[in-house]
Design an enzyme around this catalytic site. Structure first.
Site, mmCIF file in Angstrom:
data_model
loop_
_atom_site.group_PDB
_atom_site.id
_atom_site.type_symbol
_atom_site.label_atom_id
_atom_site.label_comp_id
_atom_site.label_asym_id
_atom_site.label_seq_id
_atom_site.Cartn_x
_atom_site.Cartn_y
_atom_site.Cartn_z
ATOM 1 N N ASP A 1 21.986 39.082 87.529
ATOM 2 C CA ASP A 1 20.943 39.580 87.137
ATOM 3 C C ASP A 1 20.243 38.909 85.739
ATOM 4 O O ASP A 1 19.266 39.202 85.383
ATOM 5 C CB ASP A 1 21.126 41.274 86.821
ATOM 6 N N HIS B 1 16.498 39.810 85.818
ATOM 7 C CA HIS B 1 16.852 40.703 84.640
ATOM 8 C C HIS B 1 16.050 41.948 84.827
ATOM 9 O O HIS B 1 15.362 42.387 84.070
ATOM 10 C CB HIS B 1 16.648 39.815 83.408
ATOM 11 N N GLU C 1 16.632 32.267 80.475
ATOM 12 C CA GLU C 1 15.592 33.171 81.253
ATOM 13 C C GLU C 1 13.921 32.906 80.835
ATOM 14 O O GLU C 1 13.912 32.460 79.637
ATOM 15 C CB GLU C 1 15.757 34.613 80.928
ATOM 16 N N LEU D 1 34.429 47.782 79.477
ATOM 17 C CA LEU D 1 34.423 49.460 80.123
ATOM 18 C C LEU D 1 33.985 49.978 79.210
ATOM 19 O O LEU D 1 34.688 50.904 78.419
ATOM 20 C CB LEU D 1 35.622 49.485 80.467
ATOM 21 N N GLY D 2 32.568 49.885 78.942
ATOM 22 C CA GLY D 2 31.850 50.711 77.883
ATOM 23 C C GLY D 2 31.041 51.907 78.446
ATOM 24 O O GLY D 2 31.467 52.284 79.569
ATOM 25 N N ARG D 3 29.868 52.180 77.992
ATOM 26 C CA ARG D 3 29.039 53.169 78.545
ATOM 27 C C ARG D 3 28.609 52.817 79.989
ATOM 28 O O ARG D 3 28.732 53.572 81.027
ATOM 29 C CB ARG D 3 27.806 53.560 77.755
ATOM 30 N N ARG E 1 38.381 44.428 74.275
ATOM 31 C CA ARG E 1 39.266 44.090 73.026
ATOM 32 C C ARG E 1 40.082 45.190 72.923
ATOM 33 O O ARG E 1 41.125 45.002 72.469
ATOM 34 C CB ARG E 1 38.501 43.785 71.766
ATOM 35 N N ARG F 1 24.867 39.791 79.926
ATOM 36 C CA ARG F 1 23.667 38.691 79.446
ATOM 37 C C ARG F 1 24.132 37.262 80.017
ATOM 38 O O ARG F 1 25.121 36.983 80.114
ATOM 39 C CB ARG F 1 23.772 38.690 77.793
HETATM 40 P P1 NDP Z 1 29.004 49.304 75.112
HETATM 41 O O1 NDP Z 1 28.912 49.197 73.837
HETATM 42 O O2 NDP Z 1 29.057 51.048 75.378
HETATM 43 O O3 NDP Z 1 30.222 48.970 75.901
HETATM 44 C C1 NDP Z 1 30.346 47.453 75.717
HETATM 45 C C2 NDP Z 1 31.879 47.113 76.047
HETATM 46 O O4 NDP Z 1 32.263 45.674 76.046
HETATM 47 C C3 NDP Z 1 32.854 47.976 75.412
HETATM 48 O O5 NDP Z 1 33.798 48.613 76.261
HETATM 49 C C4 NDP Z 1 33.615 46.981 74.543
HETATM 50 O O6 NDP Z 1 34.828 47.132 74.329
HETATM 51 C C5 NDP Z 1 33.430 45.648 75.533
HETATM 52 N N1 NDP Z 1 33.330 44.476 74.605
HETATM 53 C C6 NDP Z 1 32.791 44.199 73.576
HETATM 54 N N2 NDP Z 1 32.992 42.802 72.814
HETATM 55 C C7 NDP Z 1 33.942 42.527 73.607
HETATM 56 C C8 NDP Z 1 34.622 41.263 73.707
HETATM 57 N N3 NDP Z 1 34.256 40.222 72.749
HETATM 58 N N4 NDP Z 1 35.396 41.007 74.653
HETATM 59 C C9 NDP Z 1 35.833 42.055 75.305
HETATM 60 N N5 NDP Z 1 34.997 43.013 75.642
HETATM 61 C C10 NDP Z 1 34.218 43.538 74.626
HETATM 62 O O7 NDP Z 1 27.581 48.882 75.754
HETATM 63 P P2 NDP Z 1 26.812 49.276 76.928
HETATM 64 O O8 NDP Z 1 27.675 49.683 78.115
HETATM 65 O O9 NDP Z 1 25.991 50.227 76.394
HETATM 66 O O10 NDP Z 1 26.045 47.805 77.200
HETATM 67 C C11 NDP Z 1 26.621 46.799 77.503
HETATM 68 C C12 NDP Z 1 25.913 45.485 77.752
HETATM 69 O O11 NDP Z 1 25.120 45.586 78.821
HETATM 70 C C13 NDP Z 1 24.478 45.459 76.351
HETATM 71 O O12 NDP Z 1 24.975 45.111 75.363
HETATM 72 C C14 NDP Z 1 23.620 44.373 77.288
HETATM 73 O O13 NDP Z 1 23.803 43.332 76.785
HETATM 74 C C15 NDP Z 1 24.011 44.682 78.892
HETATM 75 N N6 NDP Z 1 22.801 45.455 79.516
HETATM 76 C C16 NDP Z 1 22.108 44.442 80.449
HETATM 77 C C17 NDP Z 1 21.131 45.139 80.976
HETATM 78 C C18 NDP Z 1 20.404 44.349 82.213
HETATM 79 O O14 NDP Z 1 19.004 44.563 82.303
HETATM 80 N N7 NDP Z 1 20.926 43.455 82.856
HETATM 81 C C19 NDP Z 1 20.565 46.425 80.603
HETATM 82 C C20 NDP Z 1 21.374 47.168 79.823
HETATM 83 C C21 NDP Z 1 22.414 46.586 79.113
HETATM 84 P P3 NDP Z 1 35.668 46.777 72.804
HETATM 85 O O15 NDP Z 1 34.901 46.966 71.717
HETATM 86 O O16 NDP Z 1 36.714 47.659 73.032
HETATM 87 O O17 NDP Z 1 35.854 45.400 73.003
#
Ligand code: NDP
Length: 318
Positions: A257, A280, A262, A153-155, A176, A233
């Site tokens: 996706d 993708h 890939e 639940l990030g951006r 986390r 990913r």
């Molecule tokens: P953010 O960093 O904003 O959010 C990532 C979230 O994942 C955070 O809430 C983080 O919370 C959580 N997280 C990170 N590591 C772990 C873990 N080991 N276990 C559980 N939760 C975890 O990233 P974005 O939202 O900007 O992007 C997320 C991902 O989406 C990118 O890194 C990319 O891989 C993927 N993506 C895919 C695209 C596509 O074309 N399909 C395009 C763009 C992005 P916390 O740190 O508290 O764990």
């Protein structure tokens, strides 16, 4: 005055490739391994910057072959294609493109969820094949009002959650760390999250920390009525376990996706009508790719001007 030498790591879009060439002395990293070694021996000492995208790897041995390298400007918010520890150890700056793609990727997640649950692709084929005149299409499952778990639940995850709230969905999540100020239910593990929802959406970063975080236990917790959506990913899912769960009917469906290797997609998945497969394209809209390209070029220009980045990766501190 001579222009900085910037290495383009393929694949780059034609627009990004041309834009780098317009602004800098640009070199293209050969894809062939033998040609690459000779190229690096000849030009490696000139390169001060790399431009890359998620599809192109920037491994430690490439970084090591570029003694003057100061910055890696990556078009993409994920940067698991880059050997970040090797870069940071050398003091090389790394930028990504956060936020500008949140809407497009969230749209893609919703499109996959709706396509799988409402069987949009299968229904389209049903009409095209002239089946409609022979009888009604089978009923499907509703997305509105369903229970959705967001792993990450990030951006982007929060952008997905806002859309799902309009659909009247009940949202829970696992990170986390708990996200301050959100009312969604927190689950202590991916399996606990999967157990409590109808649909699980993965949108965590790739890399070692999340490798196969969705394993057989999580898939079985989601169960035969559950659907997995992966816009994160391919590496975050144990793909063999996913295929086995779908083949054996232990998982209800999937919208994917991203994949482990890939552009290869397991053959079993291509024959299943409860699976929707995308190449993708999470961020692949004209608007979003233009914004990502601008931010990549702005990061590069900023670093070359005064050594700062607009959007350094979190490991560099902001
Ligand atoms: P953010 O960093 O904003 O959010 C990532 C979230 O994942 C955070 O809430 C983080 O919370 C959580 N997280 C990170 N590591 C772990 C873990 N080991 N276990 C559980 N939760 C975890 O990233 P974005 O939202 O900007 O992007 C997320 C991902 O989406 C990118 O890194 C990319 O891989 C993927 N993506 C895919 C695209 C596509 O074309 N399909 C395009 C763009 C992005 P916390 O740190 O508290 O764990």
């Amino acid at each position: 005055m001579s222009r900085p030498t910037v290495l383009r790591v393929p694949p780059l879009s034609p627009q990004l490739h041309a834009a780098v060439g317009d602004r800098y002395d640009a070199l293209d990293l050969p894809t062939d391994a033998d040609a690459r070694a000779a190229f690096l021996a000849e030009h490696g000492g000139d390169v001060v910057a790399i431009v890359s995208t998620n599809g192109g790897r920037v491994p430690g041995d490439l970084i090591a072959a570029l003694p003057r390298l100061g910055v890696i400007a990556n078009q993409g918010v994920g940067y698991d294609n880059i050997d970040v520890p090797a870069a940071l150890e050398r003091g090389i700056a790394v930028s990504n493109t956060p936020e500008v793609l949140d809407d497009a990727v969230a749209d893609t997640a919703l499109a996959l969820l709706l396509a799988v649950r409402r069987r949009v692709v299968v229904a389209d084929l049903f009409v095209r094949a002239g089946e409609w005149s022979k009888g009604e299409f089978p009923l499907t499952d509703q997305v509105s009002g369903s229970r959705v778990g967001i792993l990450g639940l990030g951006r982007i995850g929060q952008t997905i959650a806002r859309r799902l709230q309009v659909f009247g969905c009940t949202i829970s999540y696992h990170n986390r760390h708990r996200v301050p100020g959100v009312s969604h239910t927190y689950a202590a593990s991916p399996a606990e999250l999967a157990r409590s929802v109808d649909n699980l959406i993965a949108v965590v970063p790739g890399g070692a920390a999340t490798q196969a975080i969705i394993d057989r236990e999580v898939l079985d917790a989601l169960g035969p009525d559950g659907v997995l959506i992966n816009v994160a990913r391919g590496s975050v899912v144990d793909q063999d376990a996913l295929v086995a769960a779908l083949v054996e009917g232990r998982l209800g469906g999937a919208g994917l996706d991203v994949f482990a290797e890939e552009p290869q997609v397991p053959a079993e998945l291509t024959t299943m009508d409860n699976v929707v497969l995308l190449p993708h394209v999470g961020s692949a809209t004209h608007e979003t790719r233009a914004a990502m390209r601008r931010l990549t070029l702005d990061n590069l220009a900023s670093w070359l001007t005064d050594g700062t980045l607009l959007t350094p990766i979190p490991e560099m501190g902001r």
